[in-house]
Design an enzyme around this catalytic site. Structure first.
Site, PDB file in Angstrom:
ATOM      1  N   TYR A  75     -12.703   8.435  -9.286  1.00 46.78           N
ATOM      2  CA  TYR A  75     -14.145   8.467  -9.541  1.00 46.78           C
ATOM      3  C   TYR A  75     -14.519   8.552 -11.030  1.00 46.78           C
ATOM      4  O   TYR A  75     -15.700   8.754 -11.347  1.00 46.78           O
ATOM      5  CB  TYR A  75     -14.761   9.679  -8.818  1.00 46.78           C
ATOM      6  CG  TYR A  75     -14.909   9.544  -7.318  1.00 46.78           C
ATOM      7  CD1 TYR A  75     -13.882   9.053  -6.524  1.00 46.78           C
ATOM      8  CD2 TYR A  75     -16.082   9.948  -6.686  1.00 46.78           C
ATOM      9  CE1 TYR A  75     -14.022   8.967  -5.142  1.00 46.78           C
ATOM     10  CE2 TYR A  75     -16.230   9.865  -5.304  1.00 46.78           C
ATOM     11  CZ  TYR A  75     -15.195   9.369  -4.541  1.00 46.78           C
ATOM     12  OH  TYR A  75     -15.340   9.284  -3.178  1.00 46.78           O
ATOM     13  N   HIS A  89     -18.153  14.177   0.644  1.00 47.76           N
ATOM     14  CA  HIS A  89     -17.096  13.369   1.279  1.00 47.76           C
ATOM     15  C   HIS A  89     -16.695  14.020   2.591  1.00 47.76           C
ATOM     16  O   HIS A  89     -16.831  15.245   2.735  1.00 47.76           O
ATOM     17  CB  HIS A  89     -15.873  13.294   0.336  1.00 47.76           C
ATOM     18  CG  HIS A  89     -14.908  12.199   0.693  1.00 47.76           C
ATOM     19  ND1 HIS A  89     -14.038  12.281   1.769  1.00 47.76           N
ATOM     20  CD2 HIS A  89     -14.682  10.986   0.117  1.00 47.76           C
ATOM     21  CE1 HIS A  89     -13.327  11.163   1.828  1.00 47.76           C
ATOM     22  NE2 HIS A  89     -13.691  10.359   0.838  1.00 47.76           N
ATOM     23  N   GLY A  90     -16.184  13.253   3.499  1.00 45.20           N
ATOM     24  CA  GLY A  90     -15.642  13.812   4.744  1.00 45.20           C
ATOM     25  C   GLY A  90     -14.474  14.743   4.409  1.00 45.20           C
ATOM     26  O   GLY A  90     -13.730  14.471   3.454  1.00 45.20           O
ATOM     27  N   ASP A  91     -14.285  15.778   5.217  1.00 40.16           N
ATOM     28  CA  ASP A  91     -13.232  16.741   4.868  1.00 40.16           C
ATOM     29  C   ASP A  91     -11.818  16.217   5.148  1.00 40.16           C
ATOM     30  O   ASP A  91     -10.835  16.923   4.937  1.00 40.16           O
ATOM     31  CB  ASP A  91     -13.472  18.100   5.556  1.00 40.16           C
ATOM     32  CG  ASP A  91     -13.396  17.994   7.073  1.00 40.16           C
ATOM     33  OD1 ASP A  91     -13.146  16.875   7.591  1.00 40.16           O
ATOM     34  OD2 ASP A  91     -13.587  19.024   7.747  1.00 40.16           O
ATOM     35  N   THR A 122     -16.265  13.256  11.247  1.00 40.52           N
ATOM     36  CA  THR A 122     -16.587  12.956  12.643  1.00 40.52           C
ATOM     37  C   THR A 122     -15.518  12.016  13.196  1.00 40.52           C
ATOM     38  O   THR A 122     -15.362  10.899  12.691  1.00 40.52           O
ATOM     39  CB  THR A 122     -17.946  12.213  12.728  1.00 40.52           C
ATOM     40  OG1 THR A 122     -18.869  12.878  11.887  1.00 40.52           O
ATOM     41  CG2 THR A 122     -18.454  12.105  14.143  1.00 40.52           C
ATOM     42  N   ASP A 204      23.209 -15.916   8.637  1.00 38.81           N
ATOM     43  CA  ASP A 204      21.979 -16.543   8.125  1.00 38.81           C
ATOM     44  C   ASP A 204      22.232 -18.030   7.844  1.00 38.81           C
ATOM     45  O   ASP A 204      22.283 -18.453   6.696  1.00 38.81           O
ATOM     46  CB  ASP A 204      21.574 -15.778   6.846  1.00 38.81           C
ATOM     47  CG  ASP A 204      20.296 -16.297   6.209  1.00 38.81           C
ATOM     48  OD1 ASP A 204      19.512 -16.951   6.906  1.00 38.81           O
ATOM     49  OD2 ASP A 204      20.099 -16.036   5.003  1.00 38.81           O
TER      50      ASP A 204
END
Ligand code: SPV
Ligand code: MG
Length: 431
Positions: A75, A89-91, A122, A204
């Site tokens: 930030y 902010h969301g935790d 949430t 291969d």
């Protein structure tokens, strides 16, 4: 009026975001930052909604006073410009990989007495459904196929990891690392012929047939969303290659890389220890052109791989081929080397870039592994493939475990180095 700032990196506004904004508004006038595409792909998932649309979506939310662009995950820039009294902010950023962002914000706010507000995150059935729907969309062939080209425009170097199963796909998909304030994750996946064959206990040598290789792709696609670059070996006969292109394109693979060898293909890292024949420029160009002609979308890329340095044919031959393959329609050039030093790769890139500024260059730094992504980028490289490291790390670990169980006649001695049972049974999320 106090200033409140929150940053969104989402394609869909759901109940969780609205709840966060409601809480934020209690502290003052809300400014929402929308994370740029460049920052989002680096730390989160690829956006399924265009940047302008994401901006407008946030602008339309009631209670959002200002919308700004946040171009970095950290930030610093946005806080210096805005000096918010609160950052909300969301935790969910209290732990895990997001914690470093919170620490950064805390340090910045402390300089002038700003405050962090952690809002309970949430995560209910609706949020889970939205989350899942976005992931499913990212995995759809139409959306996935075009993503490699988009990433080439967004990332200095598209970091690509080898995958050969659903499990290795999950590792490429989910590994995200925070290091010194920077986040990183892989951008794309490489379905290596070497590792796909090795996983099946086969050499291969183009022995594992396309049906089986496609089955591997399907396993990977089922559990991932990142774009896929397919190792198409020599591409086989041009008459067969066109069918491969169609199938890969339909499956949502973003690119195929074919190498300019013919006859019995051996792995390039054998170099000239084994007999390997390079194709003629004309014949290989015709194969590229046939593939380009058959593809149905603009998204799909056919990348031509040059084996001149592997087969000691020299730099001039490599460059002559590179320009010819681009003229035949190749969307990218892969240059390979088995030298310990990256010098010949860098010399190729510099010479190629002095003439061609745009065609993507792909490298596979297996033997020249001291060079970093940013050094390669400085020489014009666009895609770096870590082509076999997952397989090479897993194999000795499994072999050691098997030997130790035989040695001790029980599994106790190996247990300390194993993934806990609980972790393995919960590793795979259920729908
Ligand atoms: C592969 O991963 O199968 C490759 C790259 O083709 S290399 O093994 O280096 O040839
Ligand atoms: Mg290969």
């Amino acid at each position: 009026m106090k200033k409140v700032y929150t940053c969104f990196c989402t394609d869909v506004i759901h109940e969780g975001h609205l709840n966060l904004l409601r809480e934020a508004a209690k502290y003052g006038e809300v400014t929402v930052g929308v994370l740029s595409d460049e920052a989002m792909v680096r730390f989160n998932r690829f956006p399924v909604v265009g940047f302008e649309e994401r901006l407008n979506m946030v602008r339309a939310i009631e209670g959002v006073k200002h919308v700004v662009v946040q171009t970095e995950i950290m930030y610093d820039g946005v806080i210096a410009a805005l000096k918010p009294d609160y950052v909300v902010h969301g935790d969910n950023w209290l732990s895990g990989p997001l914690r470093a962002i919170r620490d950064n914000v805390e340090k910045l706010l402390a300089q002038y007495g700003g405050t962090i507000v952690d809002i309970p995150y949430t995560y209910n059935e609706e949020v889970r459904r939205v989350d899942l729907r976005i992931r499913e969309r990212l995995a759809m062939p139409e959306l996935r196929r075009s993503r490699l080209k988009k990433l080439l425009a967004l990332r200095p170097v598209v970091k690509t990891l080898e995958v050969h199963s659903g499990l290795t796909g999950l590792i490429a998909e989910k590994t995200i690392v925070e290091h010194e304030g920077e986040y990183d994750q892989f951008d794309a996946m490489w379905v290596s012929s070497l590792c796909d064959s090795t996983a099946k206990g086969k050499p291969d040598i183009e022995l594992v047939d396309m049906t089986s290789r496609f089955r591997t792709i399907d396993d990977i696609m089922e559990v991932t969303t990142k774009p896929i670059i397919f190792d198409g070996d020599t591409g086989g006969l041009a008459e067969h290659f066109v069918y491969t292109v169609r199938s890969l394109e339909r499956m949502g693979v973003s690119a195929v890389i074919i190498e300019d060898k013919i006859g019995l293909k051996k792995n390039s890292l054998f170099g000239s220890e084994v007999e390997q024949t390079q194709d003629t420029v004309e014949h290989f160009c015709a194969k590229i052109a046939a593939g380009k002609k058959i593809q149905l979308t603009d998204d799909f890329m056919i990348i031509a791989r040059i084996e001149s340095l592997i087969l000691d044919r020299g730099m001039d031959d490599a460059l002559r081929r590179a320009h010819a393959y681009v003229a035949a329609g190749a969307d990218g050039i892969m240059i390979h080397s088995r030298k310990k030093s990256p010098d010949e790769i860098l010399a190729f890139c510099d010479a190629f870039r002095s003439v061609n500024k745009t065609t993507p260059i792909v490298v596979v730094p297996t033997s020249f592994n001291t060079i970093t992504e940013s050094e390669l980028h400085a020489h014009g490289v666009n895609i770096v493939i870590y082509a076999n490291q997952l397989t090479r790390s897993a194999f000795p670990a499994m072999q050691q475990t098997a030997s130790d169980i035989l040695r001790y006649h029980r599994a106790k001695e190996v247990d300390d180095r194993l993934m806990p049972i609980k972790d393995i049974i919960t590793l795979i999320e259920e729908l």
